[in-house]
Design a protein around this motif. Structure first.
Motif, PDB file in Angstrom:
ATOM      1  N   ALA A  24       2.569   1.639  -8.713  1.00  0.00           N
ATOM      2  CA  ALA A  24       1.705   0.624  -8.118  1.00  0.00           C
ATOM      3  C   ALA A  24       0.738   1.255  -7.115  1.00  0.00           C
ATOM      4  O   ALA A  24      -0.441   0.900  -7.055  1.00  0.00           O
ATOM      5  CB  ALA A  24       2.541  -0.457  -7.440  1.00  0.00           C
ATOM      6  N   ILE A  53       1.904  -6.607  -9.127  1.00  0.00           N
ATOM      7  CA  ILE A  53       2.886  -6.476  -8.049  1.00  0.00           C
ATOM      8  C   ILE A  53       2.818  -7.698  -7.138  1.00  0.00           C
ATOM      9  O   ILE A  53       1.904  -8.514  -7.246  1.00  0.00           O
ATOM     10  CB  ILE A  53       2.665  -5.188  -7.226  1.00  0.00           C
ATOM     11  N   HIS A  54       3.774  -7.801  -6.238  1.00  0.00           N
ATOM     12  CA  HIS A  54       3.828  -8.907  -5.278  1.00  0.00           C
ATOM     13  C   HIS A  54       2.843  -8.622  -4.133  1.00  0.00           C
ATOM     14  O   HIS A  54       2.660  -7.464  -3.753  1.00  0.00           O
ATOM     15  CB  HIS A  54       5.260  -9.030  -4.742  1.00  0.00           C
ATOM     16  N   SER A  57       4.108  -6.346  -1.441  1.00  0.00           N
ATOM     17  CA  SER A  57       4.138  -4.930  -1.822  1.00  0.00           C
ATOM     18  C   SER A  57       2.759  -4.312  -1.677  1.00  0.00           C
ATOM     19  O   SER A  57       2.621  -3.177  -1.204  1.00  0.00           O
ATOM     20  CB  SER A  57       4.613  -4.777  -3.266  1.00  0.00           C
TER      21      SER A  57
END
Length: 68
Positions: A24, A53-54, A57
């Motif tokens: 990521a 991704i969140h 994050s």
């Protein structure tokens, strides 16, 4: 027209391969290198969705990459 569609498909496949094989953080850095201006214009939640991704994050990744 066929060649244009083929080129777009190749671009899409290359992006998918890159997204699946890189971390990521690497994907975020790649996005920064490819489109530095757009990164400042897109909300974090949308950018996180694009990167898969969140948002939390992504915030941590952004904090780490901004440190000297």
């Amino acid at each position: 027209m066929r060649r244009l569609i083929e080129n777009r498909l190749v671009d899409k496949l290359q992006k998918e391969i890159k997204m699946l094989t890189m971390t990521a953080e690497e994907n975020y850095e790649s996005l920064l290198n490819e489109s530095p201006n757009i990164v400042q214009q897109i909300p974090i939640k949308d950018m996180a969705s694009y990167l898969g991704i969140h948002p939390d994050s992504l915030s941590r990744i952004r904090k780490r990459t901004m440190l000297p």
